[in-house]
Design an enzyme around this catalytic site. Structure first.
Site, PDB file in Angstrom:
ATOM      1  N   ARG A  75      20.370 -18.012 -27.017  1.00  0.00           N
ATOM      2  CA  ARG A  75      21.486 -18.785 -26.436  1.00  0.00           C
ATOM      3  C   ARG A  75      20.895 -19.595 -25.307  1.00  0.00           C
ATOM      4  O   ARG A  75      20.317 -19.035 -24.364  1.00  0.00           O
ATOM      5  CB  ARG A  75      22.594 -17.856 -25.925  1.00  0.00           C
ATOM      6  N   HIS A  77      27.507 -24.074 -32.173  1.00  0.00           N
ATOM      7  CA  HIS A  77      27.720 -22.621 -32.103  1.00  0.00           C
ATOM      8  C   HIS A  77      27.930 -22.107 -33.534  1.00  0.00           C
ATOM      9  O   HIS A  77      29.032 -21.731 -33.934  1.00  0.00           O
ATOM     10  CB  HIS A  77      28.936 -22.328 -31.222  1.00  0.00           C
ATOM     11  N   GLN A 101      29.542 -18.529 -34.426  1.00  0.00           N
ATOM     12  CA  GLN A 101      30.985 -18.523 -34.194  1.00  0.00           C
ATOM     13  C   GLN A 101      31.726 -19.118 -35.387  1.00  0.00           C
ATOM     14  O   GLN A 101      32.672 -18.544 -35.917  1.00  0.00           O
ATOM     15  CB  GLN A 101      31.295 -19.351 -32.926  1.00  0.00           C
ATOM     16  N   ASP A 144      39.441 -24.682 -27.586  1.00  0.00           N
ATOM     17  CA  ASP A 144      38.354 -24.042 -26.828  1.00  0.00           C
ATOM     18  C   ASP A 144      38.483 -24.511 -25.380  1.00  0.00           C
ATOM     19  O   ASP A 144      39.227 -25.460 -25.083  1.00  0.00           O
ATOM     20  CB  ASP A 144      36.993 -24.436 -27.444  1.00  0.00           C
ATOM     21  N   CYS A 187      37.828 -19.546 -29.945  1.00  0.00           N
ATOM     22  CA  CYS A 187      36.591 -18.765 -30.041  1.00  0.00           C
ATOM     23  C   CYS A 187      36.477 -17.723 -28.932  1.00  0.00           C
ATOM     24  O   CYS A 187      35.729 -16.769 -29.055  1.00  0.00           O
ATOM     25  CB  CYS A 187      35.383 -19.702 -30.009  1.00  0.00           C
ATOM     26  N   ARG A 236      33.119 -11.656 -35.908  1.00  0.00           N
ATOM     27  CA  ARG A 236      31.762 -11.985 -35.474  1.00  0.00           C
ATOM     28  C   ARG A 236      30.812 -10.856 -35.867  1.00  0.00           C
ATOM     29  O   ARG A 236      29.700 -11.090 -36.342  1.00  0.00           O
ATOM     30  CB  ARG A 236      31.712 -12.174 -33.939  1.00  0.00           C
TER      31      ARG A 236
HETATM   32  N1   CP Z   1      32.778 -16.899 -28.516  1.00  0.00           N
HETATM   33  C1   CP Z   1      31.645 -16.516 -27.907  1.00  0.00           C
HETATM   34  O1   CP Z   1      30.536 -16.881 -28.287  1.00  0.00           O
HETATM   35  O2   CP Z   1      31.847 -15.682 -26.856  1.00  0.00           O
HETATM   36  P1   CP Z   1      30.746 -15.191 -25.835  1.00  0.00           P
HETATM   37  O3   CP Z   1      30.386 -16.357 -24.950  1.00  0.00           O
HETATM   38  O4   CP Z   1      31.432 -14.094 -25.061  1.00  0.00           O
HETATM   39  O5   CP Z   1      29.547 -14.706 -26.570  1.00  0.00           O
HETATM   40  N1  NVA Z   2      32.388 -24.253 -25.504  1.00  0.00           N
HETATM   41  C1  NVA Z   2      32.178 -22.967 -24.901  1.00  0.00           C
HETATM   42  C2  NVA Z   2      32.077 -21.912 -25.952  1.00  0.00           C
HETATM   43  C3  NVA Z   2      31.912 -20.531 -25.418  1.00  0.00           C
HETATM   44  C4  NVA Z   2      31.772 -19.494 -26.501  1.00  0.00           C
HETATM   45  C5  NVA Z   2      30.935 -23.009 -24.031  1.00  0.00           C
HETATM   46  O1  NVA Z   2      29.923 -23.587 -24.454  1.00  0.00           O
HETATM   47  O2  NVA Z   2      30.978 -22.470 -22.926  1.00  0.00           O
END
Ligand code: CP
Ligand code: NVA
Length: 298
Positions: A100, A127, A130, A222, A261, A289
């Site tokens: 990540r 993502h 997700q 989101d 999400c 997930r």
């Molecule tokens: N939706 C998602 O990826 O959540 P987190 O940021 O908690 O991993």
């Molecule tokens: N768009 C959000 C998604 C989090 C799972 C971010 O990047 O923070």
């Protein structure tokens, strides 16, 4: 095989959803097989996570393997070791690298040098994990893709990009509504339209939320401030405020399912009332997930 973009899954999409179903059924019957015995993954995260981190770690335990969480700040990467050397080294120990990162380019570079599969656990552009789980959830709830229209309302961000591509691949129609300056990138939109031309779905991007939700079976939203955008918070909350998914907007679609999400900012992009409504499947998304990622790891 890497999963840097959701496009990387290609023709494996439907088999992946099938495997997810098998593993979910097994888990619900209390059956857990050591399919990944003696396998390890490392997880390099330089952004916070609740769902992705915990679901992947639990997935590895349930499959009889092991996950090593690496906060980037505790790695030699932080002291200047290159992405290349990190990738080559980790490839000698683990069977996959999960990452990540705020930089999609860094994940592409890691995948270039890694000798083991790299899985994108969120970048500023995509993502995929997700959205693969979301596609599974849509089919679980709706039984199909090609008769379904999803409306995404809000910031045209990483989740929106993967949703555009994933919907097109699955043959589900998607309409995105976002204000000027917050549209999904043209590159993702164009790619989605090209794929949709072969799978028979409709892809559109509009300005007005009311237009996007017309006839929608699902409304998805989101956060307005993604990780790394905190300095733009004030402006974003102002620019996106008329894109809230609230009871009034939901009513315009009829009786849609509600997806997010998570994490959600209740009272910003979505109201408490809608998030907790009978039609909300947000925690089903969160649960799936785990099942989807187990299938992916297998
Ligand atoms: N939706 C998602 O990826 O959540 P987190 O940021 O908690 O991993
Ligand atoms: N768009 C959000 C998604 C989090 C799972 C971010 O990047 O923070």
């Amino acid at each position: 095989m890497n999963l840097v973009s959701i496009l990387d899954i290609g023709d494996a999409l439907l088999p992946l959803l099938k495997k997810t179903q098998e593993l979910k059924d097994d888990a619900q019957r209390g059956v857990f097989e050591d399919r990944l015995k003696n396998k390890s993954v490392s997880m390099i995260f330089n952004k916070p996570s609740t769902r992705t981190r915990v679901s992947f770690e639990v997935a590895m335990v349930q499959l009889g393997g092991h996950a090593i969480y690496l906060d980037k700040s505790s790695m030699q990467l932080e002291r200047g070791e290159t992405i290349k050397d990190t990738a080559l080294t980790l490839s000698k120990y683990v069977d996959a690298i999960l990452v990540r990162s705020g930089s999609h380019a860094n994940v592409v570079e890691l995948a270039k040098y890694s000798r083991v599969p790299v899985i994108n656990c969120l970048t500023e552009l995509e993502h995929p994990c997700q959205v693969l789980a979301d596609l599974y959830t849509v089919r679980e709830c709706k039984g199909a893709f090609n008769s379904v229209k999803l409306a995404y309302v809000g910031d045209g961000n990483n989740v929106c990009h993967s949703l555009l591509l994933g919907s097109a691949m699955a043959g589900m129609s998607i309409a995105v509504a976002s204000p000027k300056g917050y549209e999904p990138s043209t590159e993702f939109l164009m790619k989605a339209k090209t794929i949709a031309a072969t799978t028979g779905s409709d892809i559109s991007a509009v300005l007005e939320p009311e237009e996007a939700v017309e006839g929608a079976d699902i409304i998805y939203t989101d956060v307005w401030v993604s990780m790394g955008q905190e300095t733009e918070k004030k402006k974003r909350l102002r620019d996106l405020r008329s894109y809230q998914v609230n009871a009034e907007l939901v009513k315009k679609a009829g009786n849609p399912l509600i997806m997010h999400c998570l994490p959600a900012k209740r009272g910003q992009e979505i109201t408490d009332e809608v998030l907790e409504s009978e039609n909300s499947i947000v925690f089903k998304q969160a649960e799936n997930r785990l099942h989807l990622q187990k299938a992916l790891l297998c």
